[in-house]
Design a protein around this motif. Sequence first.
Motif, PDB file in Angstrom:
ATOM      1  N   ALA A 157     -26.168 -15.033  66.276  1.00 48.17           N
ATOM      2  CA  ALA A 157     -24.788 -15.422  66.535  1.00 48.17           C
ATOM      3  C   ALA A 157     -24.393 -16.664  65.737  1.00 48.17           C
ATOM      4  CB  ALA A 157     -24.596 -15.676  68.027  1.00 48.17           C
ATOM      5  N   VAL A 158     -23.092 -16.817  65.563  1.00 42.43           N
ATOM      6  CA  VAL A 158     -22.552 -17.944  64.795  1.00 42.43           C
ATOM      7  C   VAL A 158     -22.905 -19.279  65.439  1.00 42.43           C
ATOM      8  CG1 VAL A 158     -20.413 -19.030  64.013  1.00 42.43           C
ATOM      9  CG2 VAL A 158     -20.690 -16.553  63.814  1.00 42.43           C
ATOM     10  N   SER A 159     -22.930 -19.337  66.777  1.00 41.91           N
ATOM     11  CA  SER A 159     -23.223 -20.604  67.451  1.00 41.91           C
ATOM     12  C   SER A 159     -24.611 -21.119  67.136  1.00 41.91           C
ATOM     13  CB  SER A 159     -23.058 -20.458  68.968  1.00 41.91           C
ATOM     14  OG  SER A 159     -23.950 -19.481  69.479  1.00 41.91           O
ATOM     15  N   ARG A 164     -19.909 -26.738  63.694  1.00 43.10           N
ATOM     16  CA  ARG A 164     -19.183 -26.562  62.423  1.00 43.10           C
ATOM     17  C   ARG A 164     -19.049 -25.091  62.069  1.00 43.10           C
ATOM     18  NH1 ARG A 164     -20.427 -29.160  57.095  1.00 43.10           N
ATOM     19  NH2 ARG A 164     -22.513 -28.351  57.499  1.00 43.10           N
ATOM     20  N   ALA A 165     -20.097 -24.323  62.322  1.00 39.86           N
ATOM     21  CA  ALA A 165     -20.056 -22.899  62.018  1.00 39.86           C
ATOM     22  C   ALA A 165     -19.054 -22.179  62.911  1.00 39.86           C
ATOM     23  CB  ALA A 165     -21.441 -22.288  62.178  1.00 39.86           C
ATOM     24  N   LEU A 166     -19.035 -22.534  64.191  1.00 39.96           N
ATOM     25  CA  LEU A 166     -18.055 -21.924  65.093  1.00 39.96           C
ATOM     26  C   LEU A 166     -16.631 -22.252  64.651  1.00 39.96           C
ATOM     27  CD1 LEU A 166     -19.544 -22.420  68.682  1.00 39.96           C
ATOM     28  CD2 LEU A 166     -19.157 -20.260  67.495  1.00 39.96           C
ATOM     29  N   ASP A 167     -16.410 -23.511  64.277  1.00 43.75           N
ATOM     30  CA  ASP A 167     -15.073 -23.910  63.819  1.00 43.75           C
ATOM     31  C   ASP A 167     -14.684 -23.144  62.557  1.00 43.75           C
ATOM     32  OD1 ASP A 167     -14.970 -25.705  65.922  1.00 43.75           O
ATOM     33  OD2 ASP A 167     -15.535 -27.436  64.696  1.00 43.75           O
ATOM     34  N   VAL A 183     -20.724 -23.774  55.137  1.00 40.58           N
ATOM     35  CA  VAL A 183     -21.599 -23.331  56.223  1.00 40.58           C
ATOM     36  C   VAL A 183     -22.192 -21.956  55.941  1.00 40.58           C
ATOM     37  CG1 VAL A 183     -21.766 -22.874  58.700  1.00 40.58           C
ATOM     38  CG2 VAL A 183     -20.192 -24.643  57.861  1.00 40.58           C
ATOM     39  N   PHE A 184     -21.369 -21.019  55.473  1.00 38.77           N
ATOM     40  CA  PHE A 184     -21.790 -19.641  55.239  1.00 38.77           C
ATOM     41  C   PHE A 184     -21.793 -19.333  53.742  1.00 38.77           C
ATOM     42  CE2 PHE A 184     -19.376 -19.527  59.323  1.00 38.77           C
ATOM     43  CZ  PHE A 184     -20.454 -19.305  60.157  1.00 38.77           C
ATOM     44  N   ARG A 186     -21.104 -16.527  52.365  1.00 35.43           N
ATOM     45  CA  ARG A 186     -19.957 -15.648  52.134  1.00 35.43           C
ATOM     46  C   ARG A 186     -19.164 -15.593  53.436  1.00 35.43           C
ATOM     47  NH1 ARG A 186     -22.906 -10.636  48.851  1.00 35.43           N
ATOM     48  NH2 ARG A 186     -24.222 -11.999  47.531  1.00 35.43           N
ATOM     49  N   PRO A 187     -17.948 -15.042  53.426  1.00 32.66           N
ATOM     50  CA  PRO A 187     -17.179 -14.976  54.677  1.00 32.66           C
ATOM     51  C   PRO A 187     -17.954 -14.256  55.782  1.00 32.66           C
ATOM     52  CG  PRO A 187     -15.772 -14.457  52.816  1.00 32.66           C
ATOM     53  CD  PRO A 187     -17.168 -14.546  52.273  1.00 32.66           C
ATOM     54  N   ILE A 188     -17.844 -14.767  57.009  1.00 35.56           N
ATOM     55  CA  ILE A 188     -18.559 -14.192  58.141  1.00 35.56           C
ATOM     56  C   ILE A 188     -17.684 -13.239  58.950  1.00 35.56           C
ATOM     57  CG2 ILE A 188     -18.022 -16.173  59.627  1.00 35.56           C
ATOM     58  CD1 ILE A 188     -21.240 -14.043  59.723  1.00 35.56           C
ATOM     59  N   VAL A 189     -16.386 -13.390  58.894  1.00 34.56           N
ATOM     60  CA  VAL A 189     -15.495 -12.511  59.657  1.00 34.56           C
ATOM     61  C   VAL A 189     -15.596 -11.083  59.139  1.00 34.56           C
ATOM     62  CG1 VAL A 189     -13.072 -11.989  60.188  1.00 34.56           C
ATOM     63  CG2 VAL A 189     -13.909 -14.337  60.318  1.00 34.56           C
ATOM     64  N   ASP A 190     -15.764 -10.117  60.052  1.00 30.35           N
ATOM     65  CA  ASP A 190     -15.905  -8.700  59.691  1.00 30.35           C
ATOM     66  C   ASP A 190     -17.017  -8.483  58.677  1.00 30.35           C
ATOM     67  OD1 ASP A 190     -13.749  -8.088  61.359  1.00 30.35           O
ATOM     68  OD2 ASP A 190     -12.302  -8.343  59.735  1.00 30.35           O
ATOM     69  N   ASN A 191     -18.105  -9.236  58.839  1.00 27.97           N
ATOM     70  CA  ASN A 191     -19.164  -9.192  57.847  1.00 27.97           C
ATOM     71  C   ASN A 191     -20.496  -9.500  58.514  1.00 27.97           C
ATOM     72  OD1 ASN A 191     -20.005  -8.743  55.254  1.00 27.97           O
ATOM     73  ND2 ASN A 191     -19.250 -10.670  54.404  1.00 27.97           N
ATOM     74  N   VAL A 192     -21.591  -9.210  57.839  1.00 29.07           N
ATOM     75  CA  VAL A 192     -22.917  -9.646  58.258  1.00 29.07           C
ATOM     76  C   VAL A 192     -23.609 -10.247  57.037  1.00 29.07           C
ATOM     77  CG1 VAL A 192     -23.127  -7.969  60.118  1.00 29.07           C
ATOM     78  CG2 VAL A 192     -23.964  -7.369  57.849  1.00 29.07           C
ATOM     79  N   LEU A 193     -24.394 -11.311  57.268  1.00 32.27           N
ATOM     80  CA  LEU A 193     -24.966 -12.070  56.157  1.00 32.27           C
ATOM     81  C   LEU A 193     -26.482 -12.151  56.312  1.00 32.27           C
ATOM     82  CD1 LEU A 193     -22.400 -15.036  56.166  1.00 32.27           C
ATOM     83  CD2 LEU A 193     -22.280 -12.894  54.862  1.00 32.27           C
ATOM     84  N   PRO A 194     -27.243 -11.411  55.507  1.00 28.94           N
ATOM     85  CA  PRO A 194     -28.703 -11.454  55.605  1.00 28.94           C
ATOM     86  C   PRO A 194     -29.296 -12.637  54.845  1.00 28.94           C
ATOM     87  CG  PRO A 194     -28.078  -9.877  53.940  1.00 28.94           C
ATOM     88  CD  PRO A 194     -26.792 -10.433  54.505  1.00 28.94           C
ATOM     89  N   ALA A 195     -28.760 -13.818  55.126  1.00 34.22           N
ATOM     90  CA  ALA A 195     -29.206 -15.039  54.447  1.00 34.22           C
ATOM     91  C   ALA A 195     -28.915 -16.220  55.369  1.00 34.22           C
ATOM     92  CB  ALA A 195     -28.483 -15.203  53.116  1.00 34.22           C
ATOM     93  N   ILE A 196     -29.980 -16.777  55.991  1.00 35.27           N
ATOM     94  CA  ILE A 196     -29.821 -17.921  56.881  1.00 35.27           C
ATOM     95  C   ILE A 196     -30.776 -19.013  56.424  1.00 35.27           C
ATOM     96  CG2 ILE A 196     -29.912 -18.762  59.248  1.00 35.27           C
ATOM     97  CD1 ILE A 196     -29.442 -15.941  60.233  1.00 35.27           C
ATOM     98  N   GLY A 197     -30.216 -20.122  55.971  1.00 35.23           N
ATOM     99  CA  GLY A 197     -31.021 -21.219  55.462  1.00 35.23           C
ATOM    100  C   GLY A 197     -31.289 -21.082  53.976  1.00 35.23           C
ATOM    101  N   PRO A 198     -31.933 -22.089  53.397  1.00 36.65           N
ATOM    102  CA  PRO A 198     -32.218 -22.068  51.957  1.00 36.65           C
ATOM    103  C   PRO A 198     -33.151 -20.926  51.562  1.00 36.65           C
ATOM    104  CG  PRO A 198     -32.465 -24.286  52.858  1.00 36.65           C
ATOM    105  CD  PRO A 198     -32.312 -23.366  54.019  1.00 36.65           C
ATOM    106  N   ALA A 199     -32.996 -20.464  50.330  1.00 38.77           N
ATOM    107  CA  ALA A 199     -33.875 -19.433  49.790  1.00 38.77           C
ATOM    108  C   ALA A 199     -35.279 -19.994  49.573  1.00 38.77           C
ATOM    109  CB  ALA A 199     -33.309 -18.900  48.476  1.00 38.77           C
TER     110      ALA A 199
END
Length: 337
Positions: A157-159, A164-167, A183-184, A186-199
């Motif tokens: 989840a975004v929280s 900052r991510a929620l905002d 924070v993200f 790529r855009p998170i709205v209507d999307n899923v991002l398989p990348a959390i944190g540095p590579a």
Amino acid sequence: MKIAVLGASGLVGRTMLDVLSSCPWVDEPPRLLVSERSAGRRLAFRDRELVCEEVSDKALADLDVLLCSAGRVAAARWAPVAAQAGALVVDNSSCFRMDPDVPLVVPEVNPCPAWAPGSGGRLIANPNCSTIQIAAFAAVLQETCGLDELHAVTLQAVSGAGQRALDAWRDQRTGRDGAGAEVFPRPIVDNVLPAIGPAQRDGSFEEEAKVVRELRRILGRSDDLRVSCTAVRVPVHTGHCAALRCLLPQPVDRQRILKALAARPHMVPAPDAHAFTTPREIQGSRDVHVGRLRVDPGNPHALLAWVVADNLLKGAAWNAVQIVESCLGVGPTGAAG
């Protein structure tokens, strides 16, 4: 008992305050410690408002318990100060999680020895949010029938990325151009991002590496336990999910595993293989919910599961308070121990 929350104005810090307000053993209001920028802010606690104060050596000098959720940099600066002054410190950041001298604890899995105020300071690390719920489930498998491999896809989840991510998510939902770029990826709205944190150099991202190394440490394993993770940020407010495939050293005995899960405190298994819970349904729950528990049709040694928990509670604030209860022998966690 003198308790303080460092990072009290943040998302997890405020959740810690809410959890403490429900604990009968908290017999006086906690001190709210923050950065200079947030000093003076007022936060509700039970029937009163408390004023946040800037953290300092003096503010940490006479504490019994410090809950720390102020990020890695602040933890490195202040958590050792409080521990050296004699406090029990539970840190929610990643700063100390792989320090061999600092326990990494999920109380239902690897509780800490008893501790009492005046017995000397102690520093304990709170694990990564998604790791906690996976570890709670995996420990039951390990104890019941053994565990050779665990492969996870987490839907986070975004929280989990903070206020900052929620905002930013809310801004994106209202169509504000460029919101959340810091924070993200790529855009998170209507999307899923398989990348959390540095590579990372091995092709993973930091969140995935945390799950691998922290899970092994909590379960008392090394690379003999094969673990993989793909971590995905999803446009949900609160509640992390994990789709798991676990390889066991023996054919799966589903009923035996269900019985073991049901006997575990704060674990809620769904008996039906088609049953599941969702993030919306478990918001505010302190339990780990297990559904879609079934044998992989292609391998009788493989168990599939869907594990869901509130990332702000069991994934952060509640697990931290459970650690305190376990050490002090108070509250439901201390009594269970």
